[in-house]
Design a protein around this motif. Structure first.
Motif, PDB file in Angstrom:
ATOM      1  N   SER A   1      19.205  29.115  51.283  1.00  0.00           N
ATOM      2  CA  SER A   1      19.842  29.990  50.301  1.00  0.00           C
ATOM      3  C   SER A   1      20.984  30.803  50.882  1.00  0.00           C
ATOM      4  N   LEU A   2      20.592  31.303  52.124  1.00  0.00           N
ATOM      5  CA  LEU A   2      21.703  32.052  52.701  1.00  0.00           C
ATOM      6  C   LEU A   2      22.925  30.977  53.042  1.00  0.00           C
ATOM      7  N   LEU A   3      22.648  29.999  53.661  1.00  0.00           N
ATOM      8  CA  LEU A   3      23.668  28.802  53.530  1.00  0.00           C
ATOM      9  C   LEU A   3      24.578  28.633  52.446  1.00  0.00           C
ATOM     10  N   ILE A   4      23.741  28.312  51.294  1.00  0.00           N
ATOM     11  CA  ILE A   4      24.654  28.359  50.052  1.00  0.00           C
ATOM     12  C   ILE A   4      25.388  29.542  49.638  1.00  0.00           C
ATOM     13  N   THR A   5      25.028  30.545  49.701  1.00  0.00           N
ATOM     14  CA  THR A   5      25.774  31.932  49.569  1.00  0.00           C
ATOM     15  C   THR A   5      26.723  31.889  50.425  1.00  0.00           C
ATOM     16  N   LEU A   6      26.734  31.578  51.677  1.00  0.00           N
ATOM     17  CA  LEU A   6      27.935  31.594  52.561  1.00  0.00           C
ATOM     18  C   LEU A   6      28.951  30.568  52.211  1.00  0.00           C
ATOM     19  N   LEU A   7      28.554  29.403  51.622  1.00  0.00           N
ATOM     20  CA  LEU A   7      29.511  28.260  51.457  1.00  0.00           C
ATOM     21  C   LEU A   7      30.241  28.993  50.078  1.00  0.00           C
ATOM     22  N   ARG A   8      29.479  29.607  49.270  1.00  0.00           N
ATOM     23  CA  ARG A   8      30.028  29.951  47.904  1.00  0.00           C
ATOM     24  C   ARG A   8      31.072  31.051  48.096  1.00  0.00           C
ATOM     25  N   GLN A   9      30.827  32.287  49.124  1.00  0.00           N
ATOM     26  CA  GLN A   9      31.604  33.281  49.266  1.00  0.00           C
ATOM     27  C   GLN A   9      32.247  33.521  50.430  1.00  0.00           C
ATOM     28  N   ILE A  10      32.094  32.769  51.506  1.00  0.00           N
ATOM     29  CA  ILE A  10      32.882  32.935  52.810  1.00  0.00           C
ATOM     30  C   ILE A  10      33.571  31.775  53.463  1.00  0.00           C
ATOM     31  N   ILE A  11      32.636  30.957  53.665  1.00  0.00           N
ATOM     32  CA  ILE A  11      33.131  29.746  54.468  1.00  0.00           C
ATOM     33  C   ILE A  11      34.259  28.956  53.877  1.00  0.00           C
ATOM     34  N   ILE A  12      34.227  28.584  52.639  1.00  0.00           N
ATOM     35  CA  ILE A  12      35.312  27.799  51.966  1.00  0.00           C
ATOM     36  C   ILE A  12      36.495  29.017  51.535  1.00  0.00           C
ATOM     37  N   ILE A  13      35.723  29.963  50.706  1.00  0.00           N
ATOM     38  CA  ILE A  13      37.084  30.545  50.174  1.00  0.00           C
ATOM     39  C   ILE A  13      38.206  31.381  51.059  1.00  0.00           C
ATOM     40  N   LEU A  14      37.932  31.972  51.906  1.00  0.00           N
ATOM     41  CA  LEU A  14      38.530  32.647  52.768  1.00  0.00           C
ATOM     42  C   LEU A  14      39.513  32.065  53.594  1.00  0.00           C
ATOM     43  N   PRO A  15      39.140  31.079  54.328  1.00  0.00           N
ATOM     44  CA  PRO A  15      40.175  30.090  55.043  1.00  0.00           C
ATOM     45  C   PRO A  15      40.931  29.523  54.266  1.00  0.00           C
ATOM     46  N   MET A  16      40.212  28.710  53.184  1.00  0.00           N
ATOM     47  CA  MET A  16      41.135  27.958  52.476  1.00  0.00           C
ATOM     48  C   MET A  16      42.343  28.939  51.427  1.00  0.00           C
ATOM     49  N   ALA A  17      41.815  30.246  51.089  1.00  0.00           N
ATOM     50  CA  ALA A  17      42.806  31.100  50.387  1.00  0.00           C
ATOM     51  C   ALA A  17      43.783  31.580  51.171  1.00  0.00           C
ATOM     52  N   PHE A  18      43.588  31.765  52.395  1.00  0.00           N
ATOM     53  CA  PHE A  18      44.704  32.063  53.506  1.00  0.00           C
ATOM     54  C   PHE A  18      45.696  30.882  53.573  1.00  0.00           C
ATOM     55  N   ILE A  19      45.212  29.662  53.772  1.00  0.00           N
ATOM     56  CA  ILE A  19      46.017  28.570  53.948  1.00  0.00           C
ATOM     57  C   ILE A  19      46.901  28.157  52.591  1.00  0.00           C
TER      58      ILE A  19
ATOM     59  N   LYS B   1      49.491  30.191  51.475  1.00  0.00           N
ATOM     60  CA  LYS B   1      50.952  30.199  52.323  1.00  0.00           C
ATOM     61  C   LYS B   1      51.902  29.177  51.557  1.00  0.00           C
ATOM     62  N   PHE B   2      51.387  28.421  50.986  1.00  0.00           N
ATOM     63  CA  PHE B   2      52.015  27.223  50.381  1.00  0.00           C
ATOM     64  C   PHE B   2      52.311  27.273  48.907  1.00  0.00           C
ATOM     65  N   ILE B   3      51.266  27.742  48.106  1.00  0.00           N
ATOM     66  CA  ILE B   3      51.740  27.976  46.926  1.00  0.00           C
ATOM     67  C   ILE B   3      51.385  29.274  46.178  1.00  0.00           C
ATOM     68  N   GLY B   4      51.117  30.060  46.940  1.00  0.00           N
ATOM     69  CA  GLY B   4      51.232  31.673  46.675  1.00  0.00           C
ATOM     70  C   GLY B   4      49.889  32.103  45.996  1.00  0.00           C
ATOM     71  N   LEU B   5      49.952  33.016  44.935  1.00  0.00           N
ATOM     72  CA  LEU B   5      48.754  33.575  44.571  1.00  0.00           C
ATOM     73  C   LEU B   5      47.769  32.468  43.865  1.00  0.00           C
ATOM     74  N   THR B   6      48.415  31.362  42.987  1.00  0.00           N
ATOM     75  CA  THR B   6      47.554  30.282  42.638  1.00  0.00           C
ATOM     76  C   THR B   6      46.742  29.791  43.658  1.00  0.00           C
ATOM     77  N   GLY B   7      47.058  29.611  44.929  1.00  0.00           N
ATOM     78  CA  GLY B   7      46.410  28.928  45.981  1.00  0.00           C
ATOM     79  C   GLY B   7      45.112  29.776  46.271  1.00  0.00           C
ATOM     80  N   VAL B   8      45.183  31.274  46.060  1.00  0.00           N
ATOM     81  CA  VAL B   8      43.936  32.034  46.070  1.00  0.00           C
ATOM     82  C   VAL B   8      42.904  31.888  44.883  1.00  0.00           C
ATOM     83  N   TRP B   9      43.310  31.790  43.678  1.00  0.00           N
ATOM     84  CA  TRP B   9      42.644  31.553  42.688  1.00  0.00           C
ATOM     85  C   TRP B   9      41.933  30.348  42.747  1.00  0.00           C
ATOM     86  N   ILE B  10      42.562  29.171  42.950  1.00  0.00           N
ATOM     87  CA  ILE B  10      42.023  27.680  43.064  1.00  0.00           C
ATOM     88  C   ILE B  10      40.688  27.809  43.912  1.00  0.00           C
ATOM     89  N   THR B  11      40.702  28.601  44.804  1.00  0.00           N
ATOM     90  CA  THR B  11      39.767  28.202  45.861  1.00  0.00           C
ATOM     91  C   THR B  11      38.446  28.713  45.500  1.00  0.00           C
TER      92      THR B  11
END
Length: 455
Positions: free
Chosen positions: A384-402, A405-415
């Motif tokens: 359960s904790l791993l699923i929550t981490l995937l949903r809220q931290i592991i994928i969103i934060l690094p992907m939003a940062f990357i 840099k390439f497609i602006g704010l839209t890149g944050v939202w699509i994560t």
């Protein structure tokens, strides 16, 4: 739990929690709605303050969950003396937590805001607001702890009343204190904070009176009470994971705020507004999971796999309906939702894209939330904790940062939809794997979609 028709049982268990969560969402949105009337600097300040408020809430709820668990088990053992001792330990822990937040607030609040912005106005507004909600955090902490104590005895009505009274008080006082009505001095953002803590203190007062003067299965133990670290450890063995899971929202918001502030203060203010709006969708589903978990846990313990699977399926169906409705509203009325908060042209221009894009994550999020609940019910909290981490931290934060840099704010939202889809697929695969290996569930996970729902 083991015989009543599942759908009526699920709704009976879930509706009080769903209503309570909805009231909490309304209070959050109305609070921000009035603050937005002051200006975008004010809503930016309150948005930056959200992670600190959420951490206070996480500690209160997590501690309450731990106390609830201890009391429930002691009542099941008919050991009322130890149940009462847990109540008293919980209240003492709550007071200690409030003192700790006062000390930490005095040290870290000012540096915290300077991490995210150089605007003196935003810093001053944010610091003033956060000092108040932190220094007077005892109201929300004690209120929530007593709420969980009463819920451990099966009492769901009083906690809902406390929530409603606190929220309504805050809604009434917000415009009075913010804009200076009826002879009250105009206090702006600080007035919003005062209205918030006033509602929390009133809810706390009612909860204390109810606990002391109403008849319950438990009470505050006075005679022969001895503070024991063993009980504290028992409380936090269950409570600490809950604190961590709820606190993930703060980590997510702080991380995204750090990314968004590089674009503009308006982007931070917008995300703060979105986070309040999305609670109208996620909070009822959270209430549904609270109702589903004891049913799932009971039937898993009773080795009634059919009722377990059917409860899970019904939970998924109801949550998907709620999430689909939320998705439709965000797609159809993004401008109208933003104008509730007096949105500027700049906020509207970026906000409509943000709301439409992020809301695509809602339906897969329903699957992730319900599977995570099922894992908790069968004692696999790590999944359960791993699923929550995937949903809220592991994928969103690094992907939003990357992507930012390439497609602006839209890149944050699509994560957001990407993270929820990946987490939902992972949760489904893990559930099937668990079903294959579990002596109770066997291979029923493989027929989750095909089986007819037994309502």
């Amino acid at each position: 739990m083991g015989t009543k028709r599942i759908f009526p049982l699920l709704m009976t268990m879930a509706l009080p929690a769903m209503l309570s969560m909805f009231i909490q969402s309304m209070y959050n949105v109305v609070d921000s709605m009035f603050v937005a009337r002051i200006g975008e600097e004010a809503i930016t300040a309150v948005s930056l303050a959200f992670p600190i408020q959420n951490i206070i809430l996480a500690v209160a709820v997590g501690t309450g969950v731990g106390i609830n668990s201890v009391i429930s088990r002691r009542l099941g053992e008919k050991n009322y003396d130890k149940a009462n001792s847990a109540v008293t330990h919980g209240l003492i822990i709550g007071v200690i937590e409030a003192v700790i937040f006062i000390v930490l607030g005095l040290i870290f609040i000012n540096p915290f805001f300077k991490m995210f912005t150089e605007s003196k106005e935003v810093i001053n507004l944010g610091v003033n607001y956060t000092y108040i909600v932190t220094m007077v955090s005892f109201g929300v902490i004690i209120h929530i702890i007593i709420e969980k104590v009463l819920q451990s005895t099966g009492n769901m009505i009083y906690p809902m009343i406390f929530q409603a009274v606190g929220a309504i008080t805050n809604i009434i006082l917000d415009p009075i204190f913010i804009f200076g009505l009826f002879g009250v001095p105009k206090m702006g953002v600080a007035g919003a904070a005062i209205a918030t803590v006033a509602g929390q203190i009133l809810a706390m007062t009612l909860s204390v009176i109810t606990l002391i003067y109403k008849n319950h299965e438990v009470e505050i133990k006075k005679k022969g009470f001895k503070f024991e670290m063993k009980v504290v450890k028992e409380i936090f063995t269950v409570g600490a994971p809950s604190i961590m899971m709820i606190s993930l929202g703060s980590i997510l918001v702080m991380g995204l705020n750090a990314i968004l502030i590089s674009f503009s203060q308006v982007a931070v203010a917008l995300f703060g507004i979105y986070f309040k709006l999305q609670s109208f969708v996620f909070m009822p589903v959270s209430g549904l999971t609270q109702g589903a978990m004891p049913i799932l846990g009971y039937n898993y313990g009773a080795k009634n796999r059919d009722r377990f699977i059917n409860t899970l399926k019904l939970g998924i169906i109801v949550s998907v309906i709620i999430m689909a409705a939320g998705n439709f509203i965000f797609l159809a009325f993004p401008e109208e939702l933003l104008m509730i908060f007096n949105a500027s042209e700049e906020m509207l221009s970026i906000g409509k894209t943000a709301l439409c894009t992020i809301s695509l994550s809602y339906i897969p999020a329903a699957l992730g939330l319900l599977f995570a609940t099922a894992f908790q019910a069968i004692g696999k909290g790590n999944l359960s904790l791993l699923i929550t981490l995937l949903r809220q931290i592991i994928i969103i934060l690094p992907m939003a940062f990357i992507l930012s840099k390439f497609i602006g704010l839209t890149g944050v939202w699509i994560t957001f939809p990407i993270a929820e889809i990946v987490a939902a697929i992972f949760a489904g695969l893990m559930f099937i794997r668990v079903c294959k290996r579990d002596s109770v569930l066997n291979n029923d996970g493989l027929t989750l979609i095909k089986d007819e729902v037994n309502i």
